[in-house]
Design an enzyme around this catalytic site. Sequence first.
Site, PDB file in Angstrom:
ATOM      1  N   HIS A  24     -11.389   7.177   4.814  1.00 53.71           N
ATOM      2  CA  HIS A  24     -10.444   8.288   5.021  1.00 53.71           C
ATOM      3  C   HIS A  24     -11.161   9.572   4.630  1.00 53.71           C
ATOM      4  CE1 HIS A  24      -6.297   6.060   4.511  1.00 53.71           C
ATOM      5  NE2 HIS A  24      -6.466   6.408   5.774  1.00 53.71           N
TER       6      HIS A  24
ATOM      7  N   ASP B  19       0.813  -1.224   0.000  1.00 52.32           N
ATOM      8  CA  ASP B  19       0.000   0.000   0.000  1.00 52.32           C
ATOM      9  C   ASP B  19       0.842   1.267   0.000  1.00 52.32           C
ATOM     10  OD1 ASP B  19      -2.697  -0.696  -0.217  1.00 52.32           O
ATOM     11  OD2 ASP B  19      -2.902  -1.124   1.927  1.00 52.32           O
TER      12      ASP B  19
ATOM     13  N   ARG C  96      -9.910   5.369  10.860  1.00 57.50           N
ATOM     14  CA  ARG C  96      -8.450   5.267  10.935  1.00 57.50           C
ATOM     15  C   ARG C  96      -7.879   6.208  11.996  1.00 57.50           C
ATOM     16  NH1 ARG C  96      -6.480   2.742   6.105  1.00 57.50           N
ATOM     17  NH2 ARG C  96      -8.072   1.202   5.562  1.00 57.50           N
TER      18      ARG C  96
ATOM     19  N   CYS D 282      -4.875   9.853  -2.887  1.00 60.73           N
ATOM     20  CA  CYS D 282      -4.167   8.877  -2.050  1.00 60.73           C
ATOM     21  C   CYS D 282      -2.723   8.696  -2.495  1.00 60.73           C
ATOM     22  CB  CYS D 282      -4.856   7.526  -2.112  1.00 60.73           C
ATOM     23  SG  CYS D 282      -6.520   7.510  -1.490  1.00 60.73           S
TER      24      CYS D 282
ATOM     25  N   ARG E 241       0.454  -1.879   7.495  1.00 60.29           N
ATOM     26  CA  ARG E 241       1.045  -0.653   6.962  1.00 60.29           C
ATOM     27  C   ARG E 241       2.013   0.037   7.938  1.00 60.29           C
ATOM     28  NH1 ARG E 241      -2.779   3.240   3.627  1.00 60.29           N
ATOM     29  NH2 ARG E 241      -0.699   3.708   2.815  1.00 60.29           N
TER      30      ARG E 241
HETATM   31  N1  ARG Z   1      -5.313   0.251   0.834  1.00 60.98           N
HETATM   32  C1  ARG Z   1      -5.049   1.490   1.479  1.00 60.98           C
HETATM   33  C2  ARG Z   1      -5.635   1.499   2.868  1.00 60.98           C
HETATM   34  O1  ARG Z   1      -6.718   0.995   3.035  1.00 60.98           O
HETATM   35  C3  ARG Z   1      -5.584   2.619   0.674  1.00 60.98           C
HETATM   36  C4  ARG Z   1      -5.206   3.956   1.194  1.00 60.98           C
HETATM   37  C5  ARG Z   1      -5.761   5.041   0.376  1.00 60.98           C
HETATM   38  N2  ARG Z   1      -5.221   6.295   0.746  1.00 60.98           N
HETATM   39  C6  ARG Z   1      -5.927   7.394   1.000  1.00 60.98           C
HETATM   40  N3  ARG Z   1      -5.284   8.511   1.165  1.00 60.98           N
HETATM   41  N4  ARG Z   1      -7.227   7.361   1.144  1.00 60.98           N
HETATM   42  O2  ARG Z   1      -5.041   1.963   3.806  1.00 60.98           O
END
Ligand code: ARG
Length: 272
Positions: free
Chosen positions: A168, A68, A139, A264, A93
């Site tokens: 997000h 990612d 998040r 992203c 991550r």
């Molecule tokens: N697969 C990543 C996650 O779920 C995607 C992140 C996308 N980034 C963003 N800035 N929305 O963390």
Amino acid sequence: MPRDATPRRYLMCAPTHFRVTYSINPWMDPSKPVDLRLARTQWEDLRDRYRSLGHTVEELTPLPGLPDMVFAANGATVIDGRVLGAMFAHRERHAEAAAHREWFRSHGYGEFHEPAHVNEGEGDFAVTASFVLAGTGFRSSPLAHDEAQEFFGRPVIGLHLVDPRYYHLDTALCVLDDAADEIMYYPDAFSPGSRSVLARLFPDALIARKPDAAALGLNAVGDGLHVLLPQGATGLFGPLRDRGFEPVPMDLSELLKGGGSVKCCTQELRGA
Ligand code: ARG
């Protein structure tokens, strides 16, 4: 209203190791194949488009085992040349944060704040002229909002995300012009209270409709004139033009499989 682009500095990370091997948002389906070569071409198109518009793109070295990492927006938040590091919510991550920290250290950024609370960088922080808008719910921790306010000395407005597809802030809201307080957003992604706050602070905002939000159309980057956005968000093109912006549709179909698009992939390095 006449619009002006101002040159920007962005940090991006090539999708060399991009895969969908786990699922931490509803867009990610590990059983769906990803075309890595196409992902690379689409990502290069975005990078080269920024450059042809006069922006500077720095590149972070992609690391194996961090599929990612292409979503570079999540690795830090930079305002006035000062860096608030990220702390990722998911174990998969975690190691990305250190790669970003290292990049800032080796590129002369003296002021790097090691975060005490979970925050996924510009995934959940958006900078307007007057505020830092900050998402929570999936998040970033609300405690990180306080941390950002203290570190940046700017008013941070906490916003609650309620729909897992818009996990997000940058999947539900986009700053169109950061020299003003001009944004577009998808109201249904937010709690009723947060919707009221947005309506109060941004009465003239461009309101996105469901199909455009579902095409990840809010995951866009504006430079004051151009708005680079996912090509599927066709319903936004007209309203953007009406406001004097120039929509620049981008095809990032492969990265969409990871739950991300234009924004992203793009971390803005805001100077002093
Ligand atoms: N697969 C990543 C996650 O779920 C995607 C992140 C996308 N980034 C963003 N800035 N929305 O963390």
